[in-house]
Motif scaffolding. Sequence first.
Motif, mmCIF file in Angstrom:
data_model
loop_
_atom_site.group_PDB
_atom_site.id
_atom_site.type_symbol
_atom_site.label_atom_id
_atom_site.label_comp_id
_atom_site.label_asym_id
_atom_site.label_seq_id
_atom_site.Cartn_x
_atom_site.Cartn_y
_atom_site.Cartn_z
ATOM 1 N N SER A 61 18.852 9.947 14.531
ATOM 2 C CA SER A 61 18.362 10.624 13.337
ATOM 3 C C SER A 61 16.937 11.119 13.570
ATOM 4 N N ASN A 62 16.557 12.090 12.776
ATOM 5 C CA ASN A 62 15.220 12.656 12.885
ATOM 6 C C ASN A 62 14.274 12.072 11.846
ATOM 7 N N HIS A 63 14.662 10.952 11.233
ATOM 8 C CA HIS A 63 13.813 10.341 10.220
ATOM 9 C C HIS A 63 12.592 9.710 10.878
ATOM 10 N N PRO A 64 11.448 9.802 10.221
ATOM 11 C CA PRO A 64 10.259 9.134 10.776
ATOM 12 C C PRO A 64 10.453 7.615 10.705
ATOM 13 N N PRO A 65 9.776 6.871 11.552
ATOM 14 C CA PRO A 65 9.925 5.417 11.499
ATOM 15 C C PRO A 65 9.391 4.861 10.187
ATOM 16 N N ALA A 66 9.949 3.735 9.778
ATOM 17 C CA ALA A 66 9.532 3.111 8.528
ATOM 18 C C ALA A 66 8.096 2.606 8.660
ATOM 19 N N PRO A 67 7.328 2.701 7.597
ATOM 20 C CA PRO A 67 5.938 2.209 7.668
ATOM 21 C C PRO A 67 5.913 0.688 7.780
ATOM 22 N N ASP A 68 4.819 0.191 8.282
ATOM 23 C CA ASP A 68 4.629 -1.239 8.422
ATOM 24 C C ASP A 68 4.569 -1.864 7.025
ATOM 25 N N PRO A 69 5.381 -2.887 6.734
ATOM 26 C CA PRO A 69 5.366 -3.463 5.379
ATOM 27 C C PRO A 69 4.043 -4.120 5.029
ATOM 28 N N ASN A 70 3.264 -4.522 6.035
ATOM 29 C CA ASN A 70 1.981 -5.153 5.745
ATOM 30 C C ASN A 70 1.002 -4.161 5.131
ATOM 31 N N ILE A 71 1.152 -2.892 5.465
ATOM 32 C CA ILE A 71 0.289 -1.875 4.877
ATOM 33 C C ILE A 71 0.577 -1.765 3.380
ATOM 34 N N ALA A 72 1.834 -1.904 3.017
ATOM 35 C CA ALA A 72 2.189 -1.828 1.606
ATOM 36 C C ALA A 72 1.722 -3.057 0.837
ATOM 37 N N LEU A 73 1.598 -4.193 1.512
ATOM 38 C CA LEU A 73 1.183 -5.419 0.830
ATOM 39 C C LEU A 73 -0.323 -5.523 0.648
ATOM 40 N N THR A 74 -1.087 -4.769 1.402
ATOM 41 C CA THR A 74 -2.546 -4.859 1.323
ATOM 42 C C THR A 74 -3.075 -4.559 -0.082
ATOM 43 N N PRO A 75 -2.637 -3.488 -0.747
ATOM 44 C CA PRO A 75 -3.133 -3.267 -2.120
ATOM 45 C C PRO A 75 -2.715 -4.369 -3.087
ATOM 46 N N ILE A 76 -1.565 -4.985 -2.839
ATOM 47 C CA ILE A 76 -1.126 -6.076 -3.706
ATOM 48 C C ILE A 76 -2.070 -7.262 -3.555
ATOM 49 N N TYR A 77 -2.401 -7.610 -2.300
ATOM 50 C CA TYR A 77 -3.342 -8.709 -2.074
ATOM 51 C C TYR A 77 -4.714 -8.386 -2.664
ATOM 52 N N ALA A 78 -5.139 -7.157 -2.537
ATOM 53 C CA ALA A 78 -6.433 -6.764 -3.105
ATOM 54 C C ALA A 78 -6.394 -6.876 -4.629
ATOM 55 N N GLY A 79 -5.311 -6.466 -5.243
ATOM 56 C CA GLY A 79 -5.174 -6.572 -6.691
ATOM 57 C C GLY A 79 -5.181 -8.011 -7.160
ATOM 58 N N ILE A 80 -4.508 -8.892 -6.396
ATOM 59 C CA ILE A 80 -4.504 -10.313 -6.741
ATOM 60 C C ILE A 80 -5.921 -10.872 -6.660
ATOM 61 N N ALA A 81 -6.636 -10.493 -5.618
ATOM 62 C CA ALA A 81 -8.002 -10.984 -5.446
ATOM 63 C C ALA A 81 -8.900 -10.503 -6.580
ATOM 64 N N ILE A 82 -8.791 -9.238 -6.940
ATOM 65 C CA ILE A 82 -9.615 -8.684 -8.022
ATOM 66 C C ILE A 82 -9.279 -9.355 -9.348
ATOM 67 N N ALA A 83 -7.984 -9.567 -9.606
ATOM 68 C CA ALA A 83 -7.584 -10.226 -10.852
ATOM 69 C C ALA A 83 -8.092 -11.660 -10.905
ATOM 70 N N PHE A 84 -8.066 -12.334 -9.764
ATOM 71 C CA PHE A 84 -8.558 -13.712 -9.708
ATOM 72 C C PHE A 84 -10.050 -13.769 -10.019
ATOM 73 N N VAL A 85 -10.811 -12.902 -9.376
ATOM 74 C CA VAL A 85 -12.261 -12.873 -9.613
ATOM 75 C C VAL A 85 -12.545 -12.500 -11.063
ATOM 76 N N ALA A 86 -11.814 -11.537 -11.604
ATOM 77 C CA ALA A 86 -12.019 -11.145 -13.003
ATOM 78 C C ALA A 86 -11.693 -12.307 -13.937
ATOM 79 N N GLY A 87 -10.651 -13.053 -13.632
ATOM 80 C CA GLY A 87 -10.300 -14.210 -14.459
ATOM 81 C C GLY A 87 -11.365 -15.276 -14.432
ATOM 82 N N VAL A 88 -11.900 -15.538 -13.240
ATOM 83 C CA VAL A 88 -12.960 -16.536 -13.111
ATOM 84 C C VAL A 88 -14.193 -16.091 -13.891
ATOM 85 N N LEU A 89 -14.567 -14.835 -13.765
ATOM 86 C CA LEU A 89 -15.734 -14.338 -14.499
ATOM 87 C C LEU A 89 -15.510 -14.391 -16.004
#
Length: 104
Positions: A61-89
Motif C-alpha cells: 500500500s502507499n499509505h504513510p506509516p502510522a505515527p508513533d503513539p508516544n507522540i500522541a500521548l505527550t499532550p495528554i501527559y502535559a494536560g494531566i500535569a497542568i491539571a494537577f498543578v492547577a488543582g494543587v494551586l
Amino acid sequence: MKAAIALLAVVTISAVPFAFAQFQPTLVQLEECADIGISADECTEEAIASERCIGCFIVTSNHPPAPDPNIALTPIYAGIAIAFVAGVLYVRRTKDSRKARQSQ
C-alpha cells in the motif's frame, strides 16, 4: 508546593523510559539469528521473520506509516500535569482564603 512539584517530576520522569524502551533479544532469538546469519546488533523478531519469509513484509500500500503513539500521548501527559498543578494551586488558595476569613 514543593511536594507537588516533586510528585509531578516523578510522574513525568517515570513515563519517559517506557516511551524510549529498547528490548534486548532473547537467547533463542540470538541462536536463530546466528543460524540465519544476522548479526547480534540487528537481531530482532522482525529481522528473523523477514529472513524466514522473504516477501512477507513487502509493503503493497502507499499509505504513510502510522505515527508513533508516544507522540500522541505527550499532550495528554502535559494536560494531566497542568491539571494537577492547577488543582494543587486551587486547594492552596482556598485554604489561604479560608484562614484569612477565619482570622478576621
